[in-house]
Each structure stands twice: as structure tokens, then as C-alpha cells.
Design an enzyme around this catalytic site. Structure first.
Site, mmCIF file in Angstrom:
data_model
loop_
_atom_site.group_PDB
_atom_site.id
_atom_site.type_symbol
_atom_site.label_atom_id
_atom_site.label_comp_id
_atom_site.label_asym_id
_atom_site.label_seq_id
_atom_site.Cartn_x
_atom_site.Cartn_y
_atom_site.Cartn_z
ATOM 1 N N CYS A 1 75.014 20.037 62.127
ATOM 2 C CA CYS A 1 75.228 18.814 61.344
ATOM 3 C C CYS A 1 74.355 18.818 60.087
ATOM 4 O O CYS A 1 73.153 18.532 60.153
ATOM 5 C CB CYS A 1 74.927 17.591 62.210
ATOM 6 S SG CYS A 1 75.182 16.023 61.353
ATOM 7 N N CYS B 1 72.905 15.436 59.127
ATOM 8 C CA CYS B 1 71.789 15.036 60.005
ATOM 9 C C CYS B 1 70.520 15.811 59.666
ATOM 10 O O CYS B 1 69.437 15.252 59.619
ATOM 11 C CB CYS B 1 72.126 15.312 61.467
ATOM 12 S SG CYS B 1 73.732 14.709 61.974
ATOM 13 N N ASP B 2 70.632 17.105 59.464
ATOM 14 C CA ASP B 2 69.443 17.954 59.448
ATOM 15 C C ASP B 2 69.128 18.623 58.106
ATOM 16 O O ASP B 2 68.060 19.218 57.962
ATOM 17 C CB ASP B 2 69.569 19.024 60.548
ATOM 18 C CG ASP B 2 69.573 18.383 61.933
ATOM 19 O OD1 ASP B 2 68.914 17.336 62.092
ATOM 20 O OD2 ASP B 2 70.247 18.891 62.846
HETATM 21 C C1 LIG Z 1 72.405 18.641 67.016
HETATM 22 C C2 LIG Z 1 72.899 17.311 66.518
HETATM 23 C C3 LIG Z 1 72.080 16.523 65.729
HETATM 24 C C4 LIG Z 1 72.530 15.308 65.288
HETATM 25 N N1 LIG Z 1 71.693 14.541 64.526
HETATM 26 C C5 LIG Z 1 72.096 13.328 64.101
HETATM 27 C C6 LIG Z 1 71.231 12.512 63.312
HETATM 28 O O1 LIG Z 1 70.090 12.902 62.983
HETATM 29 N N2 LIG Z 1 71.702 11.307 62.924
HETATM 30 C C7 LIG Z 1 72.955 10.861 63.237
HETATM 31 O O2 LIG Z 1 73.316 9.738 62.871
HETATM 32 N N3 LIG Z 1 73.799 11.628 63.966
HETATM 33 C C8 LIG Z 1 73.399 12.832 64.394
HETATM 34 N N4 LIG Z 1 74.255 13.627 65.113
HETATM 35 C C9 LIG Z 1 75.611 13.125 65.365
HETATM 36 C C10 LIG Z 1 75.587 12.096 66.505
HETATM 37 O O3 LIG Z 1 74.906 12.663 67.597
HETATM 38 C C11 LIG Z 1 77.001 11.708 66.903
HETATM 39 O O4 LIG Z 1 77.718 11.238 65.776
HETATM 40 C C12 LIG Z 1 76.970 10.589 67.941
HETATM 41 O O5 LIG Z 1 76.188 10.982 69.055
HETATM 42 C C13 LIG Z 1 78.379 10.240 68.420
HETATM 43 O O6 LIG Z 1 78.263 9.249 69.382
HETATM 44 P P1 LIG Z 1 79.374 8.972 70.479
HETATM 45 O O7 LIG Z 1 78.851 7.831 71.269
HETATM 46 O O8 LIG Z 1 80.690 8.856 69.854
HETATM 47 O O9 LIG Z 1 79.466 10.281 71.373
HETATM 48 P P2 LIG Z 1 78.448 11.298 72.024
HETATM 49 O O10 LIG Z 1 77.061 11.114 71.560
HETATM 50 O O11 LIG Z 1 79.090 12.614 71.855
HETATM 51 O O12 LIG Z 1 78.490 10.885 73.564
HETATM 52 C C14 LIG Z 1 79.628 11.093 74.333
HETATM 53 C C15 LIG Z 1 79.347 10.605 75.728
HETATM 54 O O13 LIG Z 1 80.547 10.653 76.491
HETATM 55 C C16 LIG Z 1 80.272 11.185 77.770
HETATM 56 N N5 LIG Z 1 81.529 11.724 78.294
HETATM 57 C C17 LIG Z 1 82.336 12.676 77.772
HETATM 58 N N6 LIG Z 1 83.402 12.867 78.553
HETATM 59 C C18 LIG Z 1 83.275 11.994 79.600
HETATM 60 C C19 LIG Z 1 84.047 11.712 80.765
HETATM 61 N N7 LIG Z 1 85.191 12.349 81.019
HETATM 62 N N8 LIG Z 1 83.602 10.769 81.630
HETATM 63 C C20 LIG Z 1 82.440 10.081 81.388
HETATM 64 N N9 LIG Z 1 81.689 10.303 80.303
HETATM 65 C C21 LIG Z 1 82.090 11.255 79.423
HETATM 66 C C22 LIG Z 1 79.169 12.193 77.537
HETATM 67 O O14 LIG Z 1 78.461 12.448 78.754
HETATM 68 C C23 LIG Z 1 78.329 11.449 76.512
HETATM 69 O O15 LIG Z 1 77.463 10.570 77.158
HETATM 70 C C24 LIG Z 1 73.834 14.853 65.604
HETATM 71 C C25 LIG Z 1 74.665 15.636 66.397
HETATM 72 C C26 LIG Z 1 74.207 16.854 66.861
HETATM 73 C C27 LIG Z 1 75.110 17.698 67.736
#
Ligand SMILES: Cc1cc2nc3c(=O)[nH]c(=O)nc-3n(C[C@H](O)[C@H](O)[C@H](O)COP(=O)(O)OP(=O)(O)OC[C@H]3O[C@@H](n4cnc5c(N)ncnc54)[C@H](O)[C@@H]3O)c2cc1C
Length: 315
Positions: free
Chosen positions: A140, A143-144
Site C-alpha cells: 500500500c 499507507c506506507d
Molecule cells: C500492510 C498494510 C498496511 C496498511 N496500512 C494502512 C494505513 O496505514 N492506513 C490506512 O488507512 N489503511 C491501511 N491499509 C489498508 C487498510 O488496512 C484497509 O483499507 C482496511 O483494513 C479495510 O478494512 P475492512 O474492514 O474493509 O477489511 P479488512 O481489514 O480486510 O478486514 C476484513 C475482516 O473480514 C474478516 N473475514 C473475511 N472473510 C470472512 C468470513 N468468511 N467470515 C467472517 N469474517 C471474515 C477477516 O477476518 C477480517 O477481520 C493497509 C493495508 C495493508 C495490507
């Protein structure tokens, strides 16, 4: 509280425990919807695999990703959300109440569902890439990138997102070494032109990443030209992987409208899917912004949409 009843009914089920799911749980609990949230195999979501998060408002000194997600969970719990460990393994959205099976054994029915299952970055799957993940290896740039201001960085990828991320990095970093596997990019013509006209983006055609080098942090990337079969080490401080994301939407396939990459389609300006009472938020429906704050914002939208739906239907 969770019961042993194998056919439990819940008013509002939230699937996923990233910023989107927990924010939906906070809002839904405060609206007295008594949400039950299943965390999936990655409690806390994608931010649990990163280190410093500096761009989430409210943390002036920045915060470690895993710590921030513990805060999200605590807040949702304090508001009364019923948070459980478990994975949704199949769903039936063809009739109400909707059926969701957890861990292939427990069957739940739900009046409404919020899907917050996120997306996973695709990796090259090199051992060195995994070892240095969070120590200079990132999926990302937004992000980084900031952590590598004024430094040499590399990015691998050739699509529109890779081009966009390379351009983003070019404004922060001294040089961006862009590694493209073929002799051309997949990115649109306009994005390619922008990349090729940016003086501090150096494109390496026909180039494959062999290894990310460095003991404790990224120090260089070893690249092989697949035409000449020669290798070179490019000194860099960070290695960005921009080869795509996989939305975690497999269990909904055939039941919800999705685009060709598997992102759930929501009605613009809302979290509504094509199935009444089923809402989607966060990265599983957003391939553009993919940030914690946008995921949290859309989690709020999903809870408010669910609240309106449930109060109209069950008043
Ligand atoms: C390395 C890295 C660094 C990042 N740094 C930043 C940053 O500094 N700032 C920033 O704003 N964003 C950052 N991001 C992006 C950010 O993490 C994502 O945009 C954000 O986490 C998305 O949130 P979400 O809730 O949609 O999904 P996610 O965080 O992807 O969470 C998905 C959830 O769904 C659950 N899940 C999936 N399938 C199932 C299922 N079948 N049953 C039950 N549960 C399920 C998983 O266990 C998880 O808990 C980063 C991403 C990465 C990979």
C-alpha cells in the site's frame, strides 16, 4: 451472549472485524440492533499485519495497526456488540430470514446482514518478501510511502493501480524503480503515458523480482531480465507490491451482484447490495480508496442503512 442453540436467530449479523465491521458494530449497538459480529480468521483485519498507522484521525502520534484494532474492538464491545470468533463458511440469501453457516457447523438466521469481509493484497510469494513485510515491504503506497520520503523505492506491477501508486510515490521518493514483467504495461494508455513522462520513475521492462534483499529491513531488490537472463541488484529502502487485490467475497458468489474481479456492487451513495437487507462496506466493495478511514466510514453507512431497513420492516 452466544448460546449452544445450533439454529440461533439474530437481528443483525456483521461478518468481518476490520475497521468497517467494527465501526458498523459500534453504530448498530448504539442503535439497539444487538449486532452479532463474527471476526473471521483475521480478527482486526488487514491492519493487524502492519506496523505504524499515521493517517487515521484521532491518533496524533500515530499508532501500531494491531493496537488500533484492539481499540476498535474494545469500543464495539463497550457499546454492547456480541463479538465472536468464527468464519462464515456459506450463506443462503435466497429467502428471509437469511441463513449463514459458521465454521461449517453452526447455522444462524439473520434479519439483516452487513458484509465487511475486506480484501487481501496479492503477493509475489517470495520468502524474502514475507520476511520483510512491514520492514520495507508493503502492498500500500498511500499507507506506507510517507515513511520513505526522499528515498529510492521499487514497485512491482503493471496495471492501473501500480501506475497510480508509482505516480503517488514519485512525489515523495527520490526515484521509483518500477518493475514490469512484460515488454508492455496493462495500465491504460493515459496512465502509462503519465508514468513514462515522470522523470523519477525508471521502468524496467521484462523484469522479474528474484529476491528482496536485506537482513532486518529492505536494502535492495534483485531483478532478473527475462530476455537477457541477467540479474542486477537495485539499492532501495522499500519494495511496494501492486499486483492486485482479492476481495473476500467467494461465499456470496452467485447470490450478490459483483464486478468481474469479485467486488460486491453497492448502490452508489449507499451500502445496499442487490439483495434487500444485505449491506456491504469496506474493502470488499471498494477497489478505489482502500483505506481504514474510508472502510470505517462505509461501516457507519452500512449500520445506518441496516437500521433504517430493520425499523421499516420490523416496526
Ligand atoms: C500492510 C498494510 C498496511 C496498511 N496500512 C494502512 C494505513 O496505514 N492506513 C490506512 O488507512 N489503511 C491501511 N491499509 C489498508 C487498510 O488496512 C484497509 O483499507 C482496511 O483494513 C479495510 O478494512 P475492512 O474492514 O474493509 O477489511 P479488512 O481489514 O480486510 O478486514 C476484513 C475482516 O473480514 C474478516 N473475514 C473475511 N472473510 C470472512 C468470513 N468468511 N467470515 C467472517 N469474517 C471474515 C477477516 O477476518 C477480517 O477481520 C493497509 C493495508 C495493508 C495490507
Amino acid at each position: 451472549m452466544e448460546t449452544n442453540n445450533q439454529n440461533e436467530h439474530v437481528h443483525l449479523l456483521i461478518i468481518g472485524s476490520g475497521p468497517a465491521g467494527y465501526t458498523a458494530a459500534i453504530y448498530a449497538s448504539r442503535a439497539n440492533l444487538k449486532p452479532v459480529l463474527y471476526q473471521g480468521i483475521q480478527p482486526g483485519g488487514q491492519l493487524t499485519i502492519t506496523t505504524e498507522v499515521e493517517n487515521y484521525p484521532g491518533y496524533p502520534e500515530g499508532i501500531q495497526g494491531p493496537e488500533m484494532m484492539v481499540d476498535f474492538e474494545k469500543q464495539a464491545t463497550r457499546m454492547g456488540a456480541d463479538i465472536r470468533y468464527g468464519m462464515a463458511t456459506s450463506v443462503d440469501l435466497s429467502k428471509q430470514p437469511y441463513t449463514v453457516v459458521i465454521d461449517e457447523e453452526k447455522t444462524l438466521t439473520a434479519d439483516a446482514i452487513i458484509i465487511a469481509t475486506g480484501a487481501s493484497a496479492k503477493w509475489l510469494n517470495l520468502p524474502s518478501e514475507q520476511r520483510l513485510n512491514g520492514s520495507g515491504v508493503s502492498a500500500c503506497a498511500v499507507c506506507d510511502g510517507f515513511f520513505f520520503r526522499g528515498k529510492e523505492v521499487a514497485i512491482v506491477g503493471a496495471g492501473d493501480t501500480a501506475a497510480e501508486e508509482a505516480l503517488y510515490l514519485s512525489k515523495l521518493c527520490s526515484n521509483v524503480h518500477m518493475l514490469v514483467r512484460k515488454h508492455e504495461m496493462r495500465a491504460s494508455k493515459v496512465m502509462q503515458d503519465r508514468v513514462l513522462k515522470t522523470s523519477n520513475i525508471i521502468v524496467y521492462w521484462n523484469s522479474e523480482t528474484e529476491e528482496v534483499l536485506g537482513e532486518k529491513k529492505v536494502e535492495a531488490v534483485r531483478v532478473r531480465n527475462n530476455q537477457t537472463n541477467t540479474t542486477q541488484d537495485i539499492p532501495v529502502s522499500a519494495f511496494f507490491v501492486a499486483i492486485g487485490h482479492q476481495p473476500n467475497s467467494g461465499i456470496f458468489e452467485g447470490q450478490l451482484d459483483m464486478d468481474k474481479e469479485g467486488y460486491i456492487i453497492t448502490t452508489p451513495g449507499s451500502s445496499k447490495t442487490n439483495v434487500e437487507g444485505v449491506f456491504a462496506c469496506g474493502d470488499v466493495q471498494d477497489k478505489i480508496y482502500r483505506q481504514a478511514v474510508t472502510a470505517a466510514g462505509s461501516g457507519c453507512m452500512a449500520a445506518l442503512d441496516a437500521e433504517r431497513y430493520l425499523s421499516a420492516k420490523f416496526h
